[in-house]
Enzyme design. Structure first.
Site, PDB file in Angstrom:
ATOM      1  CB  VAL A  91      33.053  43.473  24.478  1.00  0.00           C
ATOM      2  CG1 VAL A  91      34.013  44.193  25.405  1.00  0.00           C
ATOM      3  CG2 VAL A  91      32.246  42.420  25.220  1.00  0.00           C
TER       4      VAL A  91
ATOM      5  CE1 TYR B  67      35.758  38.541  28.113  1.00  0.00           C
ATOM      6  CE2 TYR B  67      37.706  37.292  28.774  1.00  0.00           C
ATOM      7  CZ  TYR B  67      36.823  38.344  28.980  1.00  0.00           C
ATOM      8  OH  TYR B  67      36.992  39.188  30.056  1.00  0.00           O
TER       9      TYR B  67
ATOM     10  CB  CYS C 145      48.710  38.548  17.050  1.00  0.00           C
ATOM     11  SG  CYS C 145      50.285  37.656  17.160  1.00  0.00           S
TER      12      CYS C 145
ATOM     13  CD  GLN D 280      31.709  52.224  30.134  1.00  0.00           C
ATOM     14  OE1 GLN D 280      32.284  51.934  31.180  1.00  0.00           O
ATOM     15  NE2 GLN D 280      30.535  52.814  30.124  1.00  0.00           N
TER      16      GLN D 280
ATOM     17  CG  HIS E 200      35.842  48.852  28.263  1.00  0.00           C
ATOM     18  ND1 HIS E 200      34.875  48.877  29.251  1.00  0.00           N
ATOM     19  CD2 HIS E 200      36.732  49.817  28.605  1.00  0.00           C
ATOM     20  CE1 HIS E 200      35.164  49.816  30.138  1.00  0.00           C
ATOM     21  NE2 HIS E 200      36.274  50.410  29.769  1.00  0.00           N
TER      22      HIS E 200
ATOM     23  CB  THR F 277      27.646  53.283  31.798  1.00  0.00           C
ATOM     24  OG1 THR F 277      28.826  52.952  32.549  1.00  0.00           O
ATOM     25  CG2 THR F 277      27.584  54.773  31.577  1.00  0.00           C
TER      26      THR F 277
ATOM     27  CB  CYS G  99      49.037  35.319  14.504  1.00  0.00           C
ATOM     28  SG  CYS G  99      48.931  36.939  13.688  1.00  0.00           S
TER      29      CYS G  99
END
Ligand code: OAD
Length: 246
Positions: free
Chosen positions: A94, A57, A118, A92, A110, A178, A137
């Site tokens: 990100v 990611y 956290c 949806q 999503h 989509t 965090c």
């Protein structure tokens, strides 16, 4: 098409960002053709190998941060600014291209690439920087509990109370880019239709859940959606927005 639909809901998927240069998930060069869902997008994958999932990611984030909105995203802003109905975006995606285009009322079911959550205290950290197993965090001070705020397979979608309300009160439901294979988002058209909405699908091709759509508009969303929005705005009847609307 009704004159002045009340409460418009626009569901978007990876196809709306394709003309911004972002890969879809299931296209020929899609993300899920180059890596396995089981390795990066499930709760089990994150438990097994959080370093790998964070790295995936973090790399994706570097890609998405550079992307710019395209005419389809910008058309939604135009609709929101020039049409006398509440227009909500349920995405949806990100990426943050809706926000970059100035869209308002955006619900990321999503998750968002620029957030980490956290697992200890629920704090949402907003960052376009890297997050990993060393990250602390900022709220509870615990290290190693941050998870990308991406909804993995096996997790609940985000913002669903609000989205259910929108679908129950929707006059026009528009799906853009989509494939309609991931539930529950794939069932939103059915809910909207049963609640009386007109339903439109914008895609490059026929999708697997196209049964519930009243109309299909095939072609690149960067061309078809702006043309549709222009038509809606041209045909609107000016009236104050219903205060009871979404
Ligand atoms: P998909 O990759 O499954 O589908 C993208 C759709 O966009 C396809 O139907 C394409 O035909 C269409 N498309 C491509 N380019 C287009 C263009 N220029 N204009 C219009 N349509 C175009 O992506 P999603 O449906 O978004 O979940 O995938 C749903 C979810 O599956 C994603 O949110 C992701 C993935 O697993 C998570 O990461 C949680």
């Amino acid at each position: 098409m009704q004159k002045n639909c009340k409460n418009i809901v626009i569901l978007t998927g990876a196809g709306i960002s394709a003309e911004s240069g972002l890969a879809t998930f299931r296209g020929s060069d899609g993300l899920w053709n180059n890596c396995r869902i089981e390795d990066v997008a499930t709760v089990e994958a994150f438990q097994r190998n959080p370093e790998y999932v964070h790295a995936f990611y973090n790399d994706l984030k570097k890609e998405l941060v550079k992307a710019k909105p395209n005419p389809a995203h910008l058309a939604i802003t135009r609709l929101q600014e020039n049409y006398p109905a509440a227009v909500s975006v349920v995405t949806q995606n990100v990426d943050t291209l809706h926000e970059k285009a100035g869209n308002k009322n955006v619900y990321h079911i999503h998750g968002q690439i620029n957030q980490a959550v956290c697992l200890n205290c629920g704090h949402i950290l907003e960052t376009f920087g890297d997050v990993d197993t060393q990250t602390v965090c900022p709220l509870c001070g615990v290290q190693g509990m941050m998870k990308p705020n991406i909804v993995f397979f096996g997790e609940n979608l985000l913002c669903m109370n609000r989205v259910e309300h929108l679908l129950d009160n929707c006059g026009l439901f528009i799906s853009v880019g989509t494939s309609g294979v991931v539930f529950p988002a794939a069932s939103f058209v059915q809910i909207a239709k049963y609640n009386g909405a007109e339903t439109y699908e914008f895609n490059m091709e026929k999708t697997s859940n196209n049964f519930y759509f009243d109309r299909h508009i095939y072609g690149p969303a960067g061309t078809t959606l702006p043309a549709f929005v222009d038509e809606l705005i041209k045909n609107r009847e000016d009236s104050p927005q219903d205060p009871e609307s979404a």
